[in-house]
Scaffold this motif. Structure first.
Motif: not given
Length: 992
Positions: A573-597
């Motif tokens: 998740e830490r690496l994914m957030e770094s990819l979000v910061d670098a604009q390689f990944l989009d966050v599409v929301g939080v699912d019903a289990t509370g997980q970021l997608r």
């Protein structure tokens, strides 16, 4: 757990605005009005003893109760306790006869800090160091966030608050004199005008306003300001303005030379340089479209009125090619008139393929030359250069556009220190060190909305070619990810090739293997823009990004990244957030289990796939994918077990399961069905991809485990897609167990659609395969399913024979839930034979055996309710269906809930509770819309029609029967169609 503060840790007491106390940024809770009043009195006298009697008078306004002194002691104890709770070990409030004192040494009290700063400012002003004095005044006024002791009552405190406000206004007058000496008359006019409106009788403030207006060339306004003063003074005070105002009025009338601003003090040569107004913005972007909301957010950069604490700052972030520079340039051109002293632009080349990032010193040197500083006067020392730059900007209103910023360090020295300038920068990074002001000027650009993307194509290609093929234009925009760079490249290709249709380019881009090539021709290249960002990713983040390109899933949670890299989920998740910061990944929301997608845009996914194919071996790619698919299997299988209690059907697949810790599983599967729901689309895509890649065991194993979701939510199309893909690969590999399992799933899909012959063929072949494999449990399942089909056809003897065989298998295998299912089926057959007593006995035995499995128990209870209905035991039936509803709601079983609510409505109808039945069946009708099942839809309409008939609402009853007919017409439901026709005939007979 809070760490204990050292003795030297400082508290911060704020009295300018709402009274507050903080320790290390954390607020210390101060209780009611008495505590706030006592603390206010102590802060008004820091380091001095405040007698108890004074505190009593302040709290009770000279009308204290007999227990006043005791209550003051309680208040002091509460304040001390609040401080101790934040681990402040030293005694801040001490007892000293005849009262208490607040020890201010070593702590921050904003009123004391204000006094210190004013003293320093006055010393600087007295020595002619006006710039230093102005800085101290600005710092002092920055301590105020509202009226002193806001919210604290009491005559003593209110009087002190008024005194402090007067002190602030006097200090502001002193600061204004300093700013006038610095020549800031133009920026002072609106501030002073506002102050004079609030304080019309403050002669010194009005004096400064008149002087600032005169020096700004607004002589008539200065005269009007004096006339307004004279009228107000005579009307309200009965006297003329004071001598200072009258002398200034006379001096303005004769244009006295003494009113001119003093020459600038000796200092950097730049201050005496001629004023140059540069306009360095690039040309506005042709064909620019959309982004109105983002442009509106940036409007606040110059619409915020006065600024005392530095320049306004806007930040535009987004992935490569999303149009950051275009938006910045478009807004800068729109806002140019608000910056009379210049509009500067610099590309800092944070992501340039050929050049190193532009040094800040080079940008500052160029900006100073643009602003009129002769090159020979630029100091060689960088610190001196920055100081000169900020001095030049201090008195000007300049727009600075800094493009392609990669880090905060790159632009830190480019930010003005004060004044009315505005900075707008663009970056692919989030630049968390920067704080946008105003807050909504931090703009994150996403891809264009569909309509704006098509509009952009039309602006470049020509409206006629786009409107002639609207569907192709929409498809072209989607193939370009609605990314402005890709859209402009595609549109430019069409514009340069008038013989191409929009559909022709769509066909060229439709092939994923060629898409990046098609969009990377000429000077502007999508692939190159991605490459520039990719090369700066940290190694682990780059590895995760490219491996994400191996998957076909539409979105994913952090555990998928953990599987790709064989890492803990939190690290992933830490690496994914770094990819979000670098604009390689989009966050599409939080699912019903509370997980970021998260998700990859298509073009970025294609680039990731290119990189992983180029940089990793086929073995590494296959292993990464297998870890993801086996993780899907592990979690889905556990979800099935937690929801169903056992794995029915053909035995479990033999694929290895990736081990996932119990804590993580518990976090994901707090609600098993919700996890399956959250992952549904990705799970289907994973099965199809696993099948295509030859992972036969994984493909059918995941499908079998997901069947609990497909069944309870009626996702028949999803089940068919997965089962067909898995069946095909199992046939290719000769996997008989997988074939049997998937034929069973496909039979269930066909059965749900009432395509009974096809369902029978699937079940029969699955039964045959299970026999070859010696899979007894699988044989029992398929025998039960075949029995159900034969019961639908009316062949009750054959149906019962199959169930008797299945029952023997289940008892031999000690499969209690399977035995319960079988007994339920036998009860239904006996019911249809008219053997109600036998049916009741079998149904009750099924309930007894189904107790270890909540879903099985719900199904057995449902059958028992049907038996009671047939026997006329409507009360017992209602009890059974209510228990079913309770069980299926816990499991989020939507299909089961509709059937149970239907049974409950029928029970109440049979018992004569027509109104209650109608309400219950209306609820069932609302619920059936969520599962898209024509059979139960028609049955609910049919039951509700009978309720309406009994209510005498004949027209509504006809409407319900017609709706039932429509539902049954879509499936092979001859029996239920006949019942609908019989109901209509009865209704017509009643009407006659």
């Amino acid at each position: 757990m809070k760490g204990e503060h050292p003795v030297g840790e400082r508290l911060r007491f704020r009295v300018f605005g709402p009274l507050s106390v903080t320790v290390d940024g954390r607020a210390v809770p101060i209780g009611g009005a008495r505590q706030r009043t006592v603390l206010a009195l102590l802060l008004l006298n820091p380091g001095r003893i405040v007698p108890v009697d004074t505190l009593v008078d302040a709290v009770w306004n000279s009308a204290p109760p007999a227990t006043a002194r005791t209550q003051i002691a309680i208040v002091i104890a509460a304040l001390r306790k609040a401080l101790k709770a934040e681990n402040v070990r030293e005694d801040v409030i001490v007892t000293a006869h005849p009262g208490y004192a607040l020890r201010a040494e070593g702590h921050l009290v904003d009123s004391l800090e204000f006094a210190r700063l004013l003293k320093e400012a006055e010393a600087h002003a007295g020595g002619g160091r006006y710039a230093e004095a102005a800085a101290r005044y600005d710092e002092a006024f920055g301590l105020w966030s509202g009226p002193a002791f806001a919210g604290v009552g009491g005559t003593v405190v209110e009087d002190e608050a008024a005194r402090l406000e007067e002190h602030r206004l006097n200090a502001y007058d002193d600061a204004t004199a300093v700013r006038l000496a610095l020549g800031h008359h133009q920026t002072l006019v609106p501030e002073l005008a506002a102050l004079v409106r609030e304080q019309p009788l403050r002669e010194r403030s009005r004096y400064h306003l008149m002087l600032a207006q005169y020096r700004s060339g607004r002589r008539a306004e200065a005269m009007a300001t004096y006339r307004e003063a004279r009228e107000q003074f005579i009307e309200e005070l009965g006297m003329e303005p004071g001598p200072d105002l009258r002398e200034l009025h006379d001096a303005i009338l004769r244009d006295d030379p003494s009113l001119a601003p003093a020459p600038p003090a000796p200092g950097p040569a730049a201050r005496s340089a001629p004023l140059v107004v540069p306009f360095e913005l690039p040309p506005d972007i042709p064909g620019f479209t959309g982004r109105q909301h983002e442009l509106d957010c940036l409007e606040g950069l110059f619409a915020g009125g006065e600024r005392r604490h530095g320049p306004a700052l806007g930040i535009i972030t987004g992935i490569a090619g999303v149009g950051k520079t275009g938006l910045a340039v478009r807004w800068a051109h729109r806002a140019a008139a608000h910056f009379p002293d210049g509009r500067l632009f610099a590309d800092l080349r944070g992501y340039d393929e050929e050049y190193e990032p532009t040094p800040a010193a080079d940008v500052i040197s160029r900006f100073l030359r643009s602003l009129g500083v002769p090159p020979e006067q630029l100091p060689p020392d960088v610190d001196d250069l920055v100081s000169m730059y900020r001095s030049v900007l201090a008195e000007r209103r300049v727009l600075l556009v800094l493009d392609n910023v990669r880090s905060y360090a790159q632009i830190e020295s480019l930010l003005p220190g004060s004044g009315g300038s505005v900075v707008l920068l663009t970056s692919r990074e989030q630049l968390e060190e920067l704080v946008a002001w105003p807050q909504n000027a931090r703009v994150h650009l996403g891809v264009l909305p569909p309509a704006e993307a098509v509009d952009l194509l039309g602006r470049v290609v020509g409206e006629e070619r786009v409107t002639a093929a609207p569907a192709d234009a929409v498809r072209l925009a989607e193939l370009c990810d609605r990314l402005p760079l890709a859209l402009r490249i595609a549109a430019a290709r069409l514009a340069s090739k008038p013989h191409w249709t929009v559909g022709h380019l769509v066909s060229r881009l439709a092939d994923e293997r060629r898409r990046l090539d098609e969009l990377s021709q000429g000077g502007a290249q999508v692939r190159a823009s991605f490459e520039l960002s990719y090369r700066y990713l940290p190694p682990q983040a780059a590895l995760l990004y490219r491996r994400l390109g191996l998957l076909d899933v539409p979105d994913f949670a952090a555990w998928v990244g953990g599987a790709l890299l064989d890492l803990d989920t939190l690290d992933a998740e830490r690496l994914m957030e770094s990819l979000v910061d670098a604009q390689f990944l989009d966050v599409v929301g939080v699912d019903a289990t509370g997980q970021l997608r998260y998700r990859l845009q298509n073009l970025l996914r294609l680039y990731a796939r290119e990189r992983v194919y180029a940089e990793e071996s086929e073995e590494e790619q296959r292993a990464a994918r297998e870890r993801v698919f086996s993780s899907f299997l592990t979690i889905a299988e556990e979800a099935y077990a937690r929801d169903y209690g056992h794995h029915s059907g053909v035995l479990r697949c033999t694929a290895p399961r990736r081990e996932i810790g119990a804590v993580q599983l518990d976090g994901l599967l707090d609600s098993p069905l919700e996890w399956l729901e959250a992952e549904r689309l990705s799970l289907v895509a994973a099965v199809v991809q696993a099948a295509r890649l030859g992972f036969d065991e994984l493909a059918w194993g995941i499908t079998a485990s997901a069947s609990v979701l497909f069944d309870t939510r009626n996702y028949l199309d999803d089940c068919r897609i997965c089962a067909h893909a898995a069946l095909d690969v199992c046939r290719e590999t000769g996997n008989l167990r997988g074939q049997a399992a998937m034929l069973h799933e496909l039979g269930a899909v066909e059965q749900a659609h009432r395509r009974l012959d096809t369902a029978h063929a699937h079940y029969a072949r699955a039964l045959e395969l299970c026999g070859e494999l010696g899979e007894a449990t699988g044989q029992a399942v398929n025998l039960r399913n075949l029995s159900m089909l034969e019961r639908f056809r009316g062949d009750l003897d054959t149906a019962m024979g199959r169930l008797e065989t299945a029952l023997e298998i289940c008892r031999t295998a000690q499969d209690g839930p399977g035995e319960a299912f079988t007994l339920s089926g036998m009860a239904q057959i006996e019911l249809e034979r008219g053997n109600n007593a036998d049916a009741l006995k079998l149904a009750e035995e099924a309930v007894r055996l189904g107790g270890g499995n909540e879903r099985g128990l719900a199904q057995a209870l449902h059958r028992l309710g049907q038996v009671h209905l047939a026997l006329g035991g409507h009360v017992q039936a209602e009890e059974a269906f209510l228990r079913v509803i309770e069980l299926v709601r816990v499991k989020s079983d939507q299909v089961g809930l509709v059937y149970a609510t239907l049974g409950l409505g029928e029970s109440r109808l049979g018992a004569g509770d027509v109104e209650g039945a109608a309400r219950t069946l209306s609820t069932a009708l609302a619920e059936v819309a969520h599962i898209a099942s024509p059979l139960v839809d028609g049955r609910v309409h049919l039951a509700l029609a009978e309720a309406r008939r009994r209510q005498g609402r004949i027209d509504e009853a006809r409407e319900q029967i017609a709706a039932a007919h429509r539902a049954f017409a879509t499936i092979e439901a001859r029996r239920w169609t006949a019942q609908a026709e019989a109901a209509l005939a009865a209704l017509q007979e009643d009407s006659v």
